[in-house]
Design an enzyme around this catalytic site. Sequence first.
Site, PDB file in Angstrom:
ATOM      1  CB  CYS A 113      13.334   3.858   2.471  1.00 27.20           C
ATOM      2  SG  CYS A 113      11.688   4.248   1.883  1.00 27.20           S
ATOM      3  CG  HIS A 262      13.157   4.810   6.411  1.00 25.14           C
ATOM      4  ND1 HIS A 262      12.976   6.121   6.019  1.00 25.14           N
ATOM      5  CD2 HIS A 262      12.234   4.072   5.739  1.00 25.14           C
ATOM      6  CE1 HIS A 262      11.984   6.161   5.140  1.00 25.14           C
ATOM      7  NE2 HIS A 262      11.523   4.949   4.957  1.00 25.14           N
ATOM      8  CG  ASN A 292       8.417   6.933   4.189  1.00 20.13           C
ATOM      9  OD1 ASN A 292       9.514   7.475   4.026  1.00 20.13           O
ATOM     10  ND2 ASN A 292       8.158   5.684   3.830  1.00 20.13           N
TER      11      ASN A 292
HETATM   12  N1  COA Z   1      -7.630   4.723   5.018  1.00 26.59           N
HETATM   13  C1  COA Z   1      -8.593   3.825   5.246  1.00 26.59           C
HETATM   14  N2  COA Z   1      -8.556   2.560   4.771  1.00 26.59           N
HETATM   15  C2  COA Z   1      -7.474   2.209   4.065  1.00 26.59           C
HETATM   16  C3  COA Z   1      -6.421   3.103   3.806  1.00 26.59           C
HETATM   17  C4  COA Z   1      -6.527   4.403   4.308  1.00 26.59           C
HETATM   18  N3  COA Z   1      -5.568   5.343   4.131  1.00 26.59           N
HETATM   19  N4  COA Z   1      -5.487   2.465   3.090  1.00 26.59           N
HETATM   20  C5  COA Z   1      -5.939   1.208   2.896  1.00 26.59           C
HETATM   21  N5  COA Z   1      -7.128   1.057   3.481  1.00 26.59           N
HETATM   22  C6  COA Z   1      -7.987  -0.111   3.533  1.00 26.59           C
HETATM   23  C7  COA Z   1      -7.672  -1.114   2.448  1.00 26.59           C
HETATM   24  O1  COA Z   1      -8.317  -0.732   1.245  1.00 26.59           O
HETATM   25  C8  COA Z   1      -8.240  -2.384   3.027  1.00 26.59           C
HETATM   26  O2  COA Z   1      -9.621  -2.389   2.820  1.00 26.59           O
HETATM   27  P1  COA Z   1     -10.405  -3.775   2.498  1.00 26.59           P
HETATM   28  O3  COA Z   1     -10.149  -4.641   3.690  1.00 26.59           O
HETATM   29  O4  COA Z   1     -11.814  -3.331   2.350  1.00 26.59           O
HETATM   30  O5  COA Z   1      -9.781  -4.290   1.251  1.00 26.59           O
HETATM   31  C9  COA Z   1      -8.008  -2.223   4.533  1.00 26.59           C
HETATM   32  O6  COA Z   1      -7.764  -0.829   4.748  1.00 26.59           O
HETATM   33  C10 COA Z   1      -6.840  -3.015   5.042  1.00 26.59           C
HETATM   34  O7  COA Z   1      -5.783  -2.820   4.120  1.00 26.59           O
HETATM   35  P2  COA Z   1      -4.396  -3.469   4.360  1.00 26.59           P
HETATM   36  O8  COA Z   1      -3.475  -3.044   3.265  1.00 26.59           O
HETATM   37  O9  COA Z   1      -4.564  -4.938   4.598  1.00 26.59           O
HETATM   38  O10 COA Z   1      -3.995  -2.757   5.734  1.00 26.59           O
HETATM   39  P3  COA Z   1      -2.740  -2.950   6.596  1.00 26.59           P
HETATM   40  O11 COA Z   1      -3.142  -3.237   7.974  1.00 26.59           O
HETATM   41  O12 COA Z   1      -1.736  -3.854   5.966  1.00 26.59           O
HETATM   42  O13 COA Z   1      -2.115  -1.485   6.595  1.00 26.59           O
HETATM   43  C11 COA Z   1      -0.383  -0.232   5.513  1.00 26.59           C
HETATM   44  C12 COA Z   1      -1.747  -0.865   5.384  1.00 26.59           C
HETATM   45  C13 COA Z   1      -0.003   0.369   4.187  1.00 26.59           C
HETATM   46  C14 COA Z   1      -0.462   0.879   6.571  1.00 26.59           C
HETATM   47  C15 COA Z   1       0.630  -1.301   5.975  1.00 26.59           C
HETATM   48  O14 COA Z   1       0.562  -2.441   5.135  1.00 26.59           O
HETATM   49  C16 COA Z   1       2.024  -0.799   5.990  1.00 26.59           C
HETATM   50  O15 COA Z   1       2.357   0.059   6.785  1.00 26.59           O
HETATM   51  N6  COA Z   1       2.896  -1.346   5.153  1.00 26.59           N
HETATM   52  C17 COA Z   1       4.249  -0.857   5.007  1.00 26.59           C
HETATM   53  C18 COA Z   1       4.210   0.360   4.153  1.00 26.59           C
HETATM   54  C19 COA Z   1       5.463   1.154   4.194  1.00 26.59           C
HETATM   55  O16 COA Z   1       5.987   1.424   5.245  1.00 26.59           O
HETATM   56  N7  COA Z   1       5.927   1.568   3.035  1.00 26.59           N
HETATM   57  C20 COA Z   1       7.078   2.360   2.888  1.00 26.59           C
HETATM   58  C21 COA Z   1       8.253   1.520   3.147  1.00 26.59           C
HETATM   59  S1  COA Z   1       9.683   2.398   2.883  1.00 26.59           S
END
Ligand code: COA
Length: 335
Positions: A113, A262, A292
Amino acid sequence: MRRSIIAGVGGALPDRVVTNQELADMMDTSDAWIVERSGIRERRWVDCEMGGSDLALAASQQAVAQAGLSVKDIDCIVFATLSPDYNFPGSACLLQDLLELPGIAALDVRNQCSGFIYSLSVADAWIRCGQYDCVLVVGAEVHSTGLDKTTRGRDVTCLFGDGAGAVLLTAGDLGEVGERGLLSTHLHADGKYAKALWVEAPGSRLYPDRLNQQMLAEGKHYTQMQGRRVFSHAIKYLPQVILQGLTANGLSLDDMDLLVPHQANLRINEAAAKVLGISMDKVYSNIERYGNTTAASIPLALRDAEEEGRIHRGDLLVLASFGAGFTWASAVLRW
Ligand code: COA
């Protein structure tokens, strides 16, 4: 004294729009979950055999045309991507061939990124030291052919999209261009977190096979991400590197006309804006349309922001990124 100017900007996206509802038809997710967690409503996926280099070609042609120059004026290509067309040779060589520019330098940059800002920094250094006069800096990704489209991959797959963005960097004399141009870049990395966001296979260190049936069954060829870890580091380092760039130039947030970060996740950018104490009016976003697009996201955002009339000649812009590596970076420039 020489300075680098963004003389033209371009972008290209596959035609196929993939909505959150389409993802919900493939896996256990929902439009509401994706929008709430990321701000993404749709993304683009290629629908035929197409590499990042193909998308980069269209983006580059737009950047060159906007600059009022010819492809023949390019004397170096820097290509940022984490999804190269092939393991090797690099996509910069493929793009160089598509542009019909045999002989000119072609470099791939693999900083995910932050790849675009790292590339900008390399190109800027080459221009300022006089090695090149006109450098094409491209970010392009085809993520869609490497996404796990089952519920197992839903956390990653809902975030990423395909696309390309390009800028044409030319040399300007400080006296001629006045305040215009790239003022600074600041680059950082912390490889301790390499496995917080990575694709493990195929890998040359995997012995005896780079890729085997077991790795495929375990999904090791797909991106693995510790989402919360990425999130918490992003909202710590993005504000830091933005302030570092402004301070190095004797500037402050009040001087900044637009932050072009980004586009990883709208929530990350909102949280960073909150830490900085700036309004989201000063933060460009197009993530709702593209998801993204990794190395492509900042040049695509510049292209869109300019087309939408959000940036004007003379504006002070700050570009900033955080991503896999971990890597983070900023660039300060006068448009
Ligand atoms: N749809 C529905 N549920 C989903 C899901 C989706 N697409 N992806 C994950 N979940 C579920 C998980 O399995 C988890 O379930 P559980 O509680 O039964 O285990 C629940 O949602 C919460 O997951 P969690 O990872 O704790 O959610 P979060 O609030 O942290 O959000 C992201 C997940 C990925 C959106 C968030 O962590 C994020 O944006 N992180 C940064 C990612 C990023 O920007 N990456 C690129 C960087 S360059």
